[in-house]
Design an enzyme around this catalytic site. Sequence first.
Site, PDB file in Angstrom:
ATOM      1  CD  GLU A 249     -12.140 -15.003  12.813  1.00  0.00           C
ATOM      2  OE1 GLU A 249     -11.863 -13.781  12.794  1.00  0.00           O
ATOM      3  OE2 GLU A 249     -11.286 -15.881  13.057  1.00  0.00           O
TER       4      GLU A 249
ATOM      5  CD  GLU B  82      -9.562 -18.754  10.538  1.00  0.00           C
ATOM      6  OE1 GLU B  82      -8.841 -18.091  11.325  1.00  0.00           O
ATOM      7  OE2 GLU B  82     -10.324 -18.225   9.706  1.00  0.00           O
TER       8      GLU B  82
END
Length: 512
Positions: free
Chosen positions: A177, A308
């Site tokens: 991220e 994810e």
Amino acid sequence: MPTCSAHAVVDLDVTGATISKHLYGHFAEHLGRCIYGGFWVGEDSSIPNEGGIRLDVVEALRALDVPNLRWPGGCFADAYHWRDGIGPKQDRPVMVNSLWGDVEENNHFGTHEFMALCELLGADPYINGNVGSGTVQEMSEWVEYLTRDGDSPMVRLRKANGRDAPWKVPFWGIGNEAWGCGGHMRAETYADLACRYATFLHNHDGNTLYRIAAGASDDDLTWTEALMKAVSCLGCTSRPRGLFQAISFHYYTFAGDGISKSPAIGFTDEQYYRTMVKAADIDRVIAAHSAVMDAYDPLRQVGLVCDEWGTWWEVEPGTNPRFLYQQNTLRDALVASLHFDIFHKHAARLRMANIAQTVNVLQAMILTDDEDRLVLTPTYHVFEMNKGHQDAVSVPVHLVEAAPAVTVGDQELDPLSVSASTKDGRALVSLSNLALDTDTTVRLDLRGRAITATRARILTADKPQSHNTPTAPDAVAPADFAVTTRPGAHGSTELTAVLPPHSFAIVELDLA
């Protein structure tokens, strides 16, 4: 109870893309009680363990054929320095996990413990490296420490810590991220960093790395395009530069009101349906990323990874809000079954997916409590029931007659989801009825292969809020399911299944 019908054709002799087993991957972050209190109890615990790893958790997960396990994060990966987690445990420094609860961790679960866990599970390690606060050298040396044989400074260090032979570690994430907790970077900035890191992550002694660049949140195509531009050009017909082998994205499901905004159990019918609409939208998101990648990589050499995914609800009352401990209901299980059908559809480009997370965090497979009891969640059962799709060949399902759509605000939800695959003389068909109050009679025309035997199981309960607890561990559990078959036209087999509301079923077929 209202009923409706649907009709689909399954071409058992028409082969599609292989459904990689890695679409059934898992994720274990240093977050809440996933590692400490979940996987790891320590060598001195009264709970049966092997080297500190909790054995009942391992035993339960082995039944899922876990293909890979991602670790140590997540956001935690970009704060983790691997050298703090090796060597004698009494010498390992305590660190503060400021990301998830501001708790102190003693680093007793580190690289060697993670590799031991993967060996117990029979899973490939997927290690996420530190780009946010680490260095290229740090990550490069971690690869060498784990995977190199012979003699080098990192090899000598590993041997001094008790491991002579190198491990096989195929999967490496280049940060996490980077648009957020991994550094709040621009896409172009991270793309340059990803190329730099990938250059120094070397293959050692037959261990071939599958390098995964950290990509988008949801449908932010800017990230995917920036990363593809870094290794290829628009309309190129040649192979992309082999710096990284895949690009990731993350996708969480909620009830239309943002993550961690609505209850895990006490949800309304409207929240249920909004959850299913959000879950179904991952189909559009994967297709959008794939379209961008196709423009730069028409031969599909670079994989797409959703490392994810899962539901994100309010935490259970009385728990640390940063530990992300939530209950897991039949609704969560249906989010998983719907996701898997969509993953199978996109198997030509989507190479890996990782549920967030395996134990005690978000959409977990397993919940443990302070009394050291263990509960298998409804989502666990979807993974177990669906495991026959791993490394199977997808076959097309043509919907001839659809069940009536459910109107959800200004959107519509198809309440029936189906996917099918073949492997080793067998076929597996997965069926989900997402409707809350309607039976669906599904008629499948199974064409192209003769059927010699049929078995079916179903996962459902009285209401979608149903969940398992230590005192009611089987409130949501698989049961045998009756289906009927009869000869169809032109040598086909006609199979009929009546799916109750909010249910997931699998049909296993032996093929001649």
